[in-house]
Each structure stands twice: as C-alpha cells, then as structure tokens.
Design a protein around this motif. Structure first.
Motif, PDB file in Angstrom:
ATOM      1  N   VAL F  53       0.941  -1.205  -0.101  1.00  0.00           N
ATOM      2  CA  VAL F  53       0.151  -0.025   0.046  1.00  0.00           C
ATOM      3  C   VAL F  53       0.859   1.163  -0.003  1.00  0.00           C
ATOM      4  O   VAL F  53       1.845   1.228   0.929  1.00  0.00           O
ATOM      5  CB  VAL F  53      -0.932  -0.105   1.293  1.00  0.00           C
ATOM      6  CG1 VAL F  53      -1.997   1.241   1.249  1.00  0.00           C
ATOM      7  CG2 VAL F  53      -1.679  -1.129   1.231  1.00  0.00           C
ATOM      8  N   ASP F  54       0.754   2.054  -1.085  1.00  0.00           N
ATOM      9  CA  ASP F  54       1.395   3.328  -1.155  1.00  0.00           C
ATOM     10  C   ASP F  54       3.267   2.844  -1.130  1.00  0.00           C
ATOM     11  O   ASP F  54       4.020   3.615  -0.454  1.00  0.00           O
ATOM     12  CB  ASP F  54       1.315   4.285   0.111  1.00  0.00           C
ATOM     13  CG  ASP F  54      -0.107   4.744  -0.119  1.00  0.00           C
ATOM     14  OD1 ASP F  54      -0.431   5.441  -1.216  1.00  0.00           O
ATOM     15  OD2 ASP F  54      -0.632   4.448   0.792  1.00  0.00           O
ATOM     16  N   GLY F  55       3.422   1.849  -1.796  1.00  0.00           N
ATOM     17  CA  GLY F  55       4.734   1.296  -1.816  1.00  0.00           C
ATOM     18  C   GLY F  55       5.407   0.630  -0.459  1.00  0.00           C
ATOM     19  O   GLY F  55       6.598   0.167  -0.412  1.00  0.00           O
ATOM     20  N   LYS F  56       4.446   0.499   0.651  1.00  0.00           N
ATOM     21  CA  LYS F  56       5.210   0.004   1.680  1.00  0.00           C
ATOM     22  C   LYS F  56       4.257  -1.218   1.943  1.00  0.00           C
ATOM     23  O   LYS F  56       2.798  -1.402   1.870  1.00  0.00           O
ATOM     24  CB  LYS F  56       4.900   0.776   2.992  1.00  0.00           C
ATOM     25  CG  LYS F  56       5.977   1.820   3.063  1.00  0.00           C
ATOM     26  CD  LYS F  56       5.684   2.749   4.393  1.00  0.00           C
ATOM     27  CE  LYS F  56       5.686   4.060   3.634  1.00  0.00           C
ATOM     28  NZ  LYS F  56       4.668   4.962   4.709  1.00  0.00           N
ATOM     29  N   LEU F  57       4.978  -2.394   2.468  1.00  0.00           N
ATOM     30  CA  LEU F  57       4.500  -3.760   2.626  1.00  0.00           C
ATOM     31  C   LEU F  57       3.625  -3.543   4.216  1.00  0.00           C
ATOM     32  O   LEU F  57       4.076  -3.084   5.063  1.00  0.00           O
ATOM     33  CB  LEU F  57       5.414  -4.738   2.955  1.00  0.00           C
ATOM     34  CG  LEU F  57       4.737  -6.305   3.152  1.00  0.00           C
ATOM     35  CD1 LEU F  57       4.345  -6.675   1.770  1.00  0.00           C
ATOM     36  CD2 LEU F  57       5.786  -7.027   3.847  1.00  0.00           C
ATOM     37  N   GLN F  58       2.318  -3.706   3.664  1.00  0.00           N
ATOM     38  CA  GLN F  58       1.469  -3.686   4.879  1.00  0.00           C
ATOM     39  C   GLN F  58       0.923  -5.090   5.400  1.00  0.00           C
ATOM     40  O   GLN F  58       0.336  -5.779   4.768  1.00  0.00           O
ATOM     41  CB  GLN F  58      -0.038  -3.113   4.602  1.00  0.00           C
ATOM     42  CG  GLN F  58      -0.935  -2.711   5.529  1.00  0.00           C
ATOM     43  CD  GLN F  58      -0.675  -1.620   6.571  1.00  0.00           C
ATOM     44  OE1 GLN F  58       0.102  -0.507   5.928  1.00  0.00           O
ATOM     45  NE2 GLN F  58      -0.631  -1.845   7.829  1.00  0.00           N
TER      46      GLN F  58
ATOM     47  N   ASP G  54      -2.834   6.341   4.015  1.00  0.00           N
ATOM     48  CA  ASP G  54      -1.571   6.857   3.459  1.00  0.00           C
ATOM     49  C   ASP G  54      -0.486   6.213   4.416  1.00  0.00           C
ATOM     50  O   ASP G  54       0.435   7.004   4.544  1.00  0.00           O
ATOM     51  CB  ASP G  54      -1.906   8.353   3.514  1.00  0.00           C
ATOM     52  CG  ASP G  54      -2.731   8.703   2.590  1.00  0.00           C
ATOM     53  OD1 ASP G  54      -2.600   8.561   1.193  1.00  0.00           O
ATOM     54  OD2 ASP G  54      -3.735   9.605   3.027  1.00  0.00           O
ATOM     55  N   GLY G  55      -0.426   5.112   4.701  1.00  0.00           N
ATOM     56  CA  GLY G  55       0.930   4.457   5.467  1.00  0.00           C
ATOM     57  C   GLY G  55       0.846   4.737   6.986  1.00  0.00           C
ATOM     58  O   GLY G  55       1.723   4.406   7.730  1.00  0.00           O
ATOM     59  N   LYS G  56      -0.195   5.710   7.415  1.00  0.00           N
ATOM     60  CA  LYS G  56      -0.134   5.721   8.917  1.00  0.00           C
ATOM     61  C   LYS G  56      -1.528   5.300   9.363  1.00  0.00           C
ATOM     62  O   LYS G  56      -2.507   5.414   9.052  1.00  0.00           O
ATOM     63  CB  LYS G  56      -0.181   7.631   9.016  1.00  0.00           C
ATOM     64  CG  LYS G  56       1.298   8.089   8.998  1.00  0.00           C
ATOM     65  CD  LYS G  56       1.166   9.554   9.107  1.00  0.00           C
ATOM     66  CE  LYS G  56       1.673  10.337   7.547  1.00  0.00           C
ATOM     67  NZ  LYS G  56       0.934  11.622   7.501  1.00  0.00           N
TER      68      LYS G  56
END
Lengths: 98, 98, 98, 98, 98, 98, 98
Positions: F53-58, G54-56
């Motif tokens: 998600v948005d370039g980060k592994l969640q 958004d990653g947060k």
C-alpha cells in the motif's frame, strides 16, 4: 431519541436545522401547510472536528450559526424530541448565505 | 428564499446566472417563449474560495463577471426571490467566452 | 450563442472542429448528404491552460491547428452562430494526424 | 480518412494492426472467409509518448514492430484509407509474442 | 495463433496453464470427460516484469513453475496452437500451493 | 485438489476454516443437519505476506490460530480434499474473537 | 456464537449495541412491541485499533461507552448468545451524543 443535550457530528459532518417556510404571507394571511414552500435553506447547529485528508486534519468549512443553502437531496434525518435535524458532510452544502 | 443579500458558494463552486435567450429577432419581432432557444451560456455571479486538493487550496478557475459555456446538464438550481441561479463546480464549466 | 469572438476552453479541454466529409467523389460527382461518411477527424481550434494533477499544472498535449483522431462518442457539442464545435478533455483524443 | 501519412497515438496509446487469419490451410486449400479464425494477435505500428502518472512521464511498454496479444474486446477502431487499425492503451495489451 | 515460441506477459500479468482434472480414478478406471472435475489449480508458465505503482516498479509476486489457486472467474483465455492458457494479474491469483 | 500440503495465501489474503455449527444440543440430542445454524465464525489457518500500500508492505492484521468473525457474504471457497476453506482479504474480516 | 468473552473489531470498525426503544410510556403504560420506535441510537461496546491511511495508523474516532447516532442502514449484524450487536466503520457513525 432519549434525553441527550448535545449532538456532536463526527468527522466533516454538520448538523443542520432546516429553515421553516413562511406560515403567513407578507400581508399576514395564514398559508395552509400544504401550500407552504419547502425551503432549501438551513442553519448550522453543530459542526464536526473535520476529516483526515492525506493524513492532515481538514477543518469543517462552516461555523455554528451560519445560514446555508442545502442540496435538493441527501443528508441523514435525525429526530431529537420533537425537533428534526439533518446531518450533511460539509462538502455537500452548496453555499453560505449572508 | 428569505431576505439574504449574498450567496457565497462553498469550496470550488461557482454561482451562475443563465443568459436569457433573445426575446426578439434581429429585426425586432417578438419570439414566442416556446420558440426561444435555451442558451448554454452563463454569467459568473459569485465564486467559492476553492477546494483542497492534495492538502493544497486550489483556487477557483473563474472570476465574477466572466461569461461561460455551461454543460448541457448538471448544476444545482437555486431560487432567490424571483431570480434563478445555478451552482456548478468550476471543473464542470466547459469554457470561458470573450 | 451571442456575439462572442473567442471560446477559451477550461482546464484540460480542447475545442475541436470536426472535419467535414467529402461532398464530391474524387471524380467530382456530388455525394448526397446522406451518403457522406461521418469522419472522426478534427481540427484543434483552441486549447485550455491544462489541469492540475497532484498539485502540478499539466499542460494540454495538443496545440491549435493540429489534426486529431476523435473518439467515436463523447465530447460536448457547442454551437457558435452557424458553426458547431466539440469540447473534449485532451485525454479523450485518440491520436494526432500528420 | 483524408490524406494523412502518419497517426501518432496520444499519451499511453498504441496503434495496432490486427494480424489477419490464414486464408489457406497448411496444405494450400483456400478457407472461406466465414470459416477463417479471428486472431487476437496484433502488430504494434505506432506508440504514444507515454502518460503522466503521479507527475512523472511513464513511457509506453511497447515498441514499433512488436507482436502482441490483444484483449478479446476494447480498443478504438480507426480506418485509414482501406486499412483498419486499433488504438489501445498499453495496459490493455495482454502480452508480447516472440 | 501463429508460430511464436514465447508469450511474455505485460506489466503484472502471469500466464497460467490450468491443471487438468484426473482422467482416471485412483483405482485406474477412466472417468468420462463430463464427470471430470474442473480444477481451480494452475501452473505459472510466464510472468510479466511487474507494474508501476506510485512510480515504483512492483515485481510480480509469482515465479515460473509455481502452482497456484485460481479465482473461480476472470482471466483472459489465450490459445497457442492446441494449448490453452490464461492470463491473470498477479493480484487476482488467490494463493500458492506447495 | 491434488496432493498439496500447504496453501499459502497471496498478498493480504487469509485462509479461513469455517467453524462448524453444533451437531448436538447442550443436552446431547442430535440436531438434524438442516436445523443446524450457519455460524459466521472462522479459524485463521494461513495468512499471506501482506499487500503493498503506497509502496510499503502492509502486513496482514491476523495470525494463524486466531478466531474471527466472518462477513455474511464474500470470500472465495476452496476445496482441498474433503476440506473446504475460504479465502478473504484481511480487511473483509469483521473482528477477532477471544 | 460459541463461548467467546470478547469481540475485538478489526481496523476502523466499532462494535455497537443498539439502544432499545422505550417499553413503557412516560406515564408507565406498556407500549406493545410493534408500536415501539426503532431508535437510531447506539452504545460503543468495543473499537478496533484503527485503519492505515496513506501508510499511517488512523485511530478510531470513538471510545468505549460513548453514545452514538447510527446511520439508518448499513453495519453488519452479529449475534453473541442472545445479544445482538452491529459492526460499523467509524466513518459510518453520524454523530456522538452527550
């Protein structure tokens, strides 16, 4: 609804009281309820803290006491005692009236 | 609508007054109302402060007094006294006219 | 439409004049209107300033005078005097012709 | 279409010429047109400059002369003289053939 | 399809060969074709280079030779000679099998 | 499904085994199958590596062995031998049970 | 549902117990069940850890014990023993009551 004193809208919602149509003509004659216009005017009664957009809190664009132009549809009707209110997201409100 | 002097559009909305079709021909003969064209031309009467896009305020792309080309559908009709207005988001307006 | 000299498209819109189909065959014989092909070819007559994408102005990908390939549907028809134009977003235009 | 020499696709579009199905069997016998298979194979004839994604130009993933596998539907048919072409966004093309 | 040796999926697509259902029972008796189960199991035959997400190339989550669980619908059927394949986006594949 | 030992969900998917309804009442009497309730309770059997998600592994919000509340619809049914499983995205799971 | 002590909502979900309508009038007379109003009021019984936006991690906007105004539709009904609960995303809840 039970005995609550305050409705605090969540996120970007605003609590609106619809402005009632005139019950008399300018010359003082009573207008029968059926013939009264439905006004799309409202009074801001309470506003939420705002919604998070892109990680930032976006405050609500309206303040208590402001008169607004309501969209022809939408909003959630809420009944508190005998009073009826509407909950809208602030982006659904069309305009402010001054 | 009650006695308000000013409609202030919210966010990226613009208040538009539709340009009325000609009521007479070029040679001065009255055109019956039914035969009058509906023009998709409008006059910008008021503009909102702009909408927040990606956390930045995006001002409205139109100014008061500008003539614009309206889309064939859309917009919210608003009546103030005997005058009728339309509320559009600025991105719905097709073009400016000069 | 009233007496305006210029249509200035808003955002990423382009004003297009559809290229008329041939009214005669190569050998000079008139083709009846009904038998004339509808061409999906257009001429760019005016372009908007571009749209804001992710907070940056993205200029329109077309220039005045360019010949383009139009999509089979879409666009808003605009009539100026006796001339008919089409308004498209630049991303709807399929290709340029050279 | 009139006398244009070149179709330059816009954004992330690619101009494709559908590969014609065999008109004869392997042994040289003519296959009637109705019995000929529709192939979902195409030849890339021209590619656009790419589309802007998140503010960066993303070049098209295909090159002229490449053989590709077309999706069963979609694309815009374009006729140039007697030739028929298809315009697809590069993300609609399924695969390359080597 | 003509004489191509290799199908190279584009973006985040994977080329899948569906695992054929058993044609005999465990005890060796032939199962008539109509009574054979449709398996939702596949073999990864080729993978694309990955798709660009937020400007970064996101490699495909599968490798050639892996056994996968296919969704009950979706995917594009591709015929190469007498073989049938399926093209899926990697995010449509449900699970790997080990 | 053939002889695989392990189903490894892809991305943010979780493999769920639905909790079977009671086959006897509290007092030990058998409940006919038709009268048995369908429970919306499940056991997490395997979880994927998470989605980008948005370039980060969640990472997936659930762990093997956790009991969960399933939504009334959705999920992909998977049969392994005589066992039936469900594959959900973790965001579809309503709640954990403790 | 089996013998679980705790329902822990996932992500931005909240577990709500609907406030029951009055069974007696103010003067103490019993209201038949059919004549009892359906209240759109609820009590927050449990809240999730929040969802990633958004990653947060965006914590849930509600706390246990808060009284809320429910939307007229939506939410997932969950039965635990003889009790019925509703699961909503916090953004679906209209307002807090004080």
């Amino acid at each position: 609804m039970s005995a609550f004193k305050k409705i605090i809208p969540l996120f970007d919602r605003v609590l609106i009281q619809r402005v009632k149509a005139a019950e008399r003509t300018a010359s003082g004659i009573y207008i029968p309820e059926k013939a009264q216009e439905t006004l799309n005017e409202g009074l801001v009664v309470a506003v939420g803290p705002g919604a998070f957009v892109d990680g930032k809190l976006q405050p609500v664009a309206l303040k208590n006491g402001e008169r607004v132009l309501l969209p022809p549809y939408g909003g959630s009707a809420v009944k508190v005692g005998s009073e009826e209110y509407l909950l809208f997201r602030d982006s659904e409100i069309l305009a402010k009236l001054e």
